[in-house]
Design an enzyme around this catalytic site. Structure first.
Site, PDB file in Angstrom:
ATOM      1  CG  ASN A 183       8.370 -16.495  -5.107  1.00 32.85           C
ATOM      2  OD1 ASN A 183       7.156 -16.309  -5.218  1.00 32.85           O
ATOM      3  ND2 ASN A 183       9.246 -15.506  -5.205  1.00 32.85           N
ATOM      4  NE  ARG A 184       6.964 -20.050   0.981  1.00 32.29           N
ATOM      5  CZ  ARG A 184       7.402 -20.106   2.235  1.00 32.29           C
ATOM      6  NH1 ARG A 184       6.986 -21.079   3.033  1.00 32.29           N
ATOM      7  NH2 ARG A 184       8.256 -19.203   2.694  1.00 32.29           N
ATOM      8  CB  ALA A 185       4.737 -14.496  -2.977  1.00 35.09           C
ATOM      9  CD  GLU A 186       7.773 -15.216  -8.413  1.00 32.68           C
ATOM     10  OE1 GLU A 186       8.510 -14.254  -8.680  1.00 32.68           O
ATOM     11  OE2 GLU A 186       8.135 -16.412  -8.521  1.00 32.68           O
TER      12      GLU A 186
ATOM     13  CG  ASP B 207      18.178 -13.799 -10.325  1.00 31.30           C
ATOM     14  OD1 ASP B 207      17.058 -13.943 -10.835  1.00 31.30           O
ATOM     15  OD2 ASP B 207      18.643 -12.689  -9.985  1.00 31.30           O
TER      16      ASP B 207
END
Length: 357
Positions: A233-236, A301
């Protein structure tokens, strides 16, 4: 270890032999372009396909109640619990989402020999998931307990610890033996220690030509080198490549990472901005599905489960991404870790029986 079978595994022969490069194996890429396949045929192919999910399993518990006053002991709300629920979480939720689409799914993981571990086994059986579970008697099965009042999550309490090294070594041998019976591998990394041998797992899966999808965690993406697709995701992604100034800067950083890790694709999930797929062909964005967001728990998920199930059933990559994006839009409108059915994705009329499962 414990191995229970919710449905029988179908033997698969004809493992593809692939060409060895100097330092890495090279996979047969998943198709990127669309093809006209009748929906009934997709359902048939999906029901015959098998996905192997490996990773950190947890039990998601929910305590629901009413909030009517503030505690006299501290400035916190008092939740009067009226009911409870428990669901599969982590890699088990990925497997549950694959099973909800009527695809065959096996789950390889480690649990404790405790009451939450027994609850995980019971829930896997109820969802017709083939559980290949190593039991670590000294391990406490990971539990995420959420307290919900007035349909709002008030608090989350986590119980967790990492499995022992000898259990994980046996885990690796079982992974190798399970590969011939599955078409595609999903590695669900929640950073709980269950994927300590992920580098070796990717090498083994590549050697027998299995596509490998990874839901990443942390800032060490070098361990995912050689996978087919990763789905941060964006944060990751920001944790690994840094902040980007604009779309061009994002594409440059994402493509550089994809090239360094020798990935076929990097799929960035962007919440209200949809998803962007980075491949050799460039960047391709799918807009978010317009839907009220109720709970984002487990949305990642669902995305990787639908993507994997569709690829295992022979869907082209872009079409699989579009369906995964649609599924993500549906599941965030549900409370807690949830699933999306085949009929929700394609409509009841697309199901061979014409009725929901």
């Amino acid at each position: 270890g414990l191995c229970h079978r919710g449905r029988s595994a179908r033997p698969r022969g004809g493992t593809r032999i692939i060409r060895t490069l100097a330092s890495r194996y090279r996979l047969q890429p998943v198709p990127a372009t669309a093809s006209a396949v009748p929906q009934s045929s997709v359902y048939d192919r999906m029901s015959r396909s098998r996905v192997l999910v490996v990773g950190d399993v947890m039990l998601d518990r929910y305590w629901f109640g009413e909030v009517e006053r503030i505690s006299p002991e501290a400035p916190v709300p008092v939740v009067r619990v009226s009911r409870s629920d428990e669901r599969l979480g982590g890699a088990a939720n990925v497997a549950r989402n694959v099973a909800a689409l009527s695809a065959g799914v096996g789950l390889l993981s480690v649990i404790g020999g405790d009451e939450p571990g027994a609850a995980v086994v019971r829930l896997l059986e109820a969802d017709r998931i083939d559980g290949h579970l190593q039991i670590d008697r000294s391990l406490q099965t990971t539990v995420k307990l959420r307290v919900v009042g007035r349909q709002q999550q008030m608090l989350r309490i986590d119980f967790e610890q990492a499995p022992h090294a000898d259990i994980l070594a046996a885990h690796l041998g079982q992974f190798t033996s399970l590969l011939p019976d599955h078409d595609l591998v999903i590695l669900s990394d929640y950073g709980k220690g269950g994927l300590t041998h992920i580098v070796r797992m990717i090498e083994i899966a590549r050697a027998v030509g299995k596509p490998i999808l990874v839901d990443p965690k942390g800032d060490d993406y070098a361990r995912y080198a050689g996978a087919t697709i990763i789905t941060p995701n964006r944060a990751e992604l920001r944790e690994v490549v840094g902040r980007w100034k604009d779309e061009a800067d994002l594409e440059r950083r994402a493509q550089e990472l994809r090239t360094d890790l020798r990935l076929q694709a990097l799929l960035l999930t962007r919440s209200e901005e949809g998803m962007t797929l980075f491949t050799d062909e460039g960047a391709w964005t799918v807009p978010a599905q317009a839907r009220e967001v109720y709970d984002v728990s487990g949305a990642g998920d669902t995305v990787i489960a639908v993507l994997g199930a569709m690829l295992a059933a022979g869907k082209p990559l872009k079409e699989a991404v579009t369906l995964a994006n649609k599924a993500g839009g549906i599941v965030v409108g549900k409370l807690g870790t949830a699933t999306v059915s085949y009929d929700e994705l394609f409509g009841a009329s697309a199901h061979p029986t014409g009725s929901p499962q």
